[in-house]
Scaffold this motif. Structure first.
Motif, PDB file in Angstrom:
ATOM      1  N   UNK A 288      59.994  -0.612 -81.715  1.00 37.20           N
ATOM      2  CA  UNK A 288      60.118  -1.752 -82.729  1.00 37.20           C
ATOM      3  C   UNK A 288      59.343  -2.674 -82.681  1.00 37.20           C
ATOM      4  N   UNK A 289      58.435  -3.125 -81.535  1.00 36.13           N
ATOM      5  CA  UNK A 289      57.510  -4.106 -81.670  1.00 36.13           C
ATOM      6  C   UNK A 289      56.226  -3.823 -82.101  1.00 36.13           C
ATOM      7  N   UNK A 290      55.857  -2.381 -82.004  1.00 38.25           N
ATOM      8  CA  UNK A 290      54.817  -1.738 -82.753  1.00 38.25           C
ATOM      9  C   UNK A 290      54.713  -1.910 -84.291  1.00 38.25           C
ATOM     10  N   UNK A 291      55.995  -1.632 -84.673  1.00 38.32           N
ATOM     11  CA  UNK A 291      56.104  -1.761 -86.222  1.00 38.32           C
ATOM     12  C   UNK A 291      55.843  -2.957 -86.788  1.00 38.32           C
ATOM     13  N   UNK A 292      56.126  -4.155 -86.159  1.00 36.17           N
ATOM     14  CA  UNK A 292      55.994  -5.352 -86.790  1.00 36.17           C
ATOM     15  C   UNK A 292      54.437  -5.853 -86.463  1.00 36.17           C
ATOM     16  N   UNK A 293      53.812  -5.029 -85.633  1.00 35.88           N
ATOM     17  CA  UNK A 293      52.446  -5.198 -85.366  1.00 35.88           C
ATOM     18  C   UNK A 293      51.684  -4.455 -86.394  1.00 35.88           C
ATOM     19  N   UNK A 294      51.807  -3.246 -86.642  1.00 36.85           N
ATOM     20  CA  UNK A 294      51.196  -2.418 -87.592  1.00 36.85           C
ATOM     21  C   UNK A 294      51.389  -2.479 -88.995  1.00 36.85           C
ATOM     22  N   UNK A 295      52.687  -2.841 -89.322  1.00 39.98           N
ATOM     23  CA  UNK A 295      52.934  -2.847 -90.715  1.00 39.98           C
ATOM     24  C   UNK A 295      52.159  -3.919 -91.485  1.00 39.98           C
ATOM     25  N   UNK A 296      52.301  -5.191 -90.964  1.00 36.86           N
ATOM     26  CA  UNK A 296      51.652  -6.446 -91.649  1.00 36.86           C
ATOM     27  C   UNK A 296      50.063  -6.175 -91.823  1.00 36.86           C
ATOM     28  N   UNK A 297      49.388  -5.518 -90.605  1.00 35.79           N
ATOM     29  CA  UNK A 297      48.147  -4.971 -90.538  1.00 35.79           C
ATOM     30  C   UNK A 297      47.590  -4.133 -91.796  1.00 35.79           C
ATOM     31  N   UNK A 298      48.723  -3.146 -91.939  1.00 36.29           N
ATOM     32  CA  UNK A 298      48.196  -2.107 -93.173  1.00 36.29           C
ATOM     33  C   UNK A 298      48.237  -2.789 -94.531  1.00 36.29           C
ATOM     34  N   UNK A 299      49.249  -3.783 -94.427  1.00 40.38           N
ATOM     35  CA  UNK A 299      49.148  -4.605 -96.026  1.00 40.38           C
ATOM     36  C   UNK A 299      48.230  -5.370 -95.969  1.00 40.38           C
ATOM     37  N   UNK A 300      47.639  -5.946 -94.916  1.00 41.05           N
ATOM     38  CA  UNK A 300      46.591  -7.065 -95.172  1.00 41.05           C
ATOM     39  C   UNK A 300      45.077  -6.291 -95.153  1.00 41.05           C
ATOM     40  N   UNK A 301      45.079  -5.421 -94.150  1.00 45.18           N
ATOM     41  CA  UNK A 301      43.659  -4.976 -93.946  1.00 45.18           C
ATOM     42  C   UNK A 301      43.298  -3.703 -94.970  1.00 45.18           C
ATOM     43  N   UNK A 302      44.398  -3.045 -95.427  1.00 47.58           N
ATOM     44  CA  UNK A 302      44.373  -1.796 -96.093  1.00 47.58           C
ATOM     45  C   UNK A 302      44.551  -2.097 -97.789  1.00 47.58           C
ATOM     46  N   UNK A 303      45.774  -2.679 -97.713  1.00 44.68           N
ATOM     47  CA  UNK A 303      46.207  -3.067 -99.052  1.00 44.68           C
ATOM     48  C   UNK A 303      45.679  -4.138 -99.761  1.00 44.68           C
ATOM     49  N   UNK A 304      44.851  -5.002 -99.039  1.00 42.33           N
ATOM     50  CA  UNK A 304      44.403  -6.189 -99.421  1.00 42.33           C
ATOM     51  C   UNK A 304      45.439  -7.372 -99.609  1.00 42.33           C
ATOM     52  N   UNK A 305      46.580  -7.329 -99.064  1.00 43.74           N
ATOM     53  CA  UNK A 305      47.664  -8.445 -99.251  1.00 43.74           C
ATOM     54  C   UNK A 305      47.244  -9.720 -98.657  1.00 43.74           C
ATOM     55  N   UNK A 306      47.847 -10.824 -99.146  1.00 45.72           N
ATOM     56  CA  UNK A 306      47.616 -12.156 -98.616  1.00 45.72           C
ATOM     57  C   UNK A 306      48.571 -12.184 -97.487  1.00 45.72           C
TER      58      UNK A 306
END
Length: 495
Positions: A288-306
């Protein structure tokens, strides 16, 4: 056999009862919000306060360390000193620490304020859950209350990412803490106005030796695990901390067997399905806690989301979470508790397996939207059912401790899971960076983290029927709700 949807003589909760539940749920939401609200703002916090790489990590770790280590003490204090009193004190401390964090201009002040936030949260979470369980005795009403609890807990995790992104982009990182402080003050005022005073000091003494021992053990464990993310598992400090945690936990076990006023009385595990619920919750928390750690990182660092876009991307997950929490009690009454939790764990595992197919040149709608929605649905149902198992059959005088215990297992499980998965992902990324671009290497690490998370939940789903059946059969002669409650046979059914 399916039960009818309505029963003669069954009345809905009184308006004030519903209002009190809403206030208590808001307290739980605040605790969960503070866990994830800083994630998308870490780069801005680092620049604003002048943090190093390790210091940035401790903006997250300081809160989780204090929260996880002190939950058992907070739960027992709530039982002995009065749950409403401990809840109010925790909220006041939490609000003050949030203000201090927002006003911080030096790294030490910010990290200390986050640790004090964790101390306040360790008082809030078990006291609020115990008050909610007091409000709704075992039966369908408690099932609905736990559904609300699951909805706000999951929504707090997802909502933290969303609110953190919005506030950071609009007004700056300090406002993520100021907003939490304002919300906490409003919750404290509502507690004072609506939550009836709980009984005063209960019979019994505080197990100071056991409390100090287990707090030091959990502190060493969580510190070692969180530090391992940055320095590796073979570092001497990590090995020393984990060794100390093991020795202290063994000492705690010996102490508790010999003390009449034990912090965790043996009776906690001889009625209901407390042990099964806590073990399964620890495994769920590790993902659970890892999910909310990795998902925003993927969105910002890989997909380039603000930060704002990454936060908005959590909305479907939050909506699915609230939907699942609403459905959980109904599913449990219809098909049984064990089939419900097993299906929920498998649903979440399927969503994480889907997430493991993310790509470096992907998009939110292709790679994130569908699987995160599936994960939110399964996560919320599983959380509601496992919380119910973890308080099943607990004597009323131990309700605060039971709330502290289930929060501890989730938090410590989360620390273990996040440390292991972050270390694994970093290792994969480092190896992949030799032959791939930085973005592709990051994606490879995230994919492995999601794959392993899916496998953990699949194993948890496999274990659930065996663990709950074994403890359920042992305690089948000790129902936890009145015999006159027409929902009792179906609501507590093992499946």
């Amino acid at each position: 056999m399916n039960l009818p949807r309505t029963q003669p003589g069954r009345t809905p909760p009184a308006p004030k009862q519903s209002a009190v539940l809403a206030v208590l749920a808001a307290a739980q939401f605040t605790v969960m919000l503070a866990t994830s609200i800083v994630n998308v703002a870490l780069p801005q916090i680092r620049a604003g306060v002048g943090l190093s790489d390790s210091g940035t990590t401790w903006v997250v770790n300081a809160y989780g360390l204090a929260f996880g280590a002190l939950l058992l003490a907070g739960g027992r204090a709530a039982d002995l000193l009065g749950r409403r009193r401990v809840l109010a004190a925790g909220l006041a401390l939490f609000a003050a620490a949030s203000l201090a964090a927002g006003a911080a201009t030096f790294p030490g002040v910010l990290i200390t304020a986050r640790a004090v936030q964790g101390l306040g949260a360790a008082a809030i979470a078990p006291a609020a859950l115990a008050l909610a369980m007091d409000l709704f005795p075992p039966g369908p009403g408690r099932g609905r209350a736990l559904g609300v609890w699951g909805a706000v807990s999951g929504a707090g995790g997802a909502g933290g990412v969303l609110l953190g992104g919005v506030l950071t982009q609009a007004w700056g990182w300090a406002w993520i803490f100021y907003s939490v402080a304002l919300g906490t003050v409003l919750v404290l005022a509502a507690v004072a106005a609506l939550v009836p005073p709980s009984a005063g000091r209960k019979a019994g003494r505080f197990d100071l030796l056991g409390t100090v021992t287990v707090t030091l053990a959990l502190t060493a464990l969580v510190w070692g695990l969180t530090t391992a993310r940055g320095v590796g598992w073979t570092d001497g400090r990590v090995l020393g901390a984990l060794g100390a945690a093991a020795a202290l936990l063994a000492a705690f076990g010996v102490i508790e067997l010999r003390r009449p006023n034990a912090l965790i009385p043996p009776r906690m595990f001889t009625t209901g399905r407390v042990a099964a619920g806590n073990l399964l919750m620890a495994l769920l928390g590790s993902v659970w806690i890892a999910l909310f750690f990795f998902l925003p990182l993927y969105q910002q660092q890989v997909l380039g989301s603000s930060p704002l876009a990454a936060g908005m991307g959590q909305l479907p997950l939050a909506v699915a979470n609230m939907l699942g929490s609403t459905l959980a009690p109904r599913l449990s009454r219809r098909i049984g508790a064990t089939p419900t939790v097993t299906a929920a764990l498998l649903t979440e595992a399927a969503g994480l397996l889907w997430l493991s197919r993310i790509s470096a040149d992907g998009s939110y709608f292709v790679d994130v939207l569908g699987p995160s929605t599936l994960v939110g649905l399964g996560l919320s149902i599983a959380f509601v059912q496992l919380t119910a198992l973890a308080v099943d059959g607990v004597p009323p005088q131990d309700a605060g401790l039971a709330g502290g215990l289930v929060n501890t297992t989730r938090q410590v499980g989360g620390a273990i899971g996040l440390a292991a998965l972050a270390t694994l992902a970093a290792s994969v990324t480092s190896n992949a960076a030799v032959h791939r671009s930085h973005v592709e290497a990051l994606t490879a690490g995230y994919r492995v983290a999601f794959t392993v998370s899916s496998a953990i939940l699949a194993v948890t789903a496999f274990l659930a029927p065996f663990l709950t059946r074994r403890t359920g059969e042992r305690t089948a002669t000790a129902p936890t709700c009145p015999a006159s409650d027409p929902y009792t046979p179906q609501a507590s059914r093992i499946g």
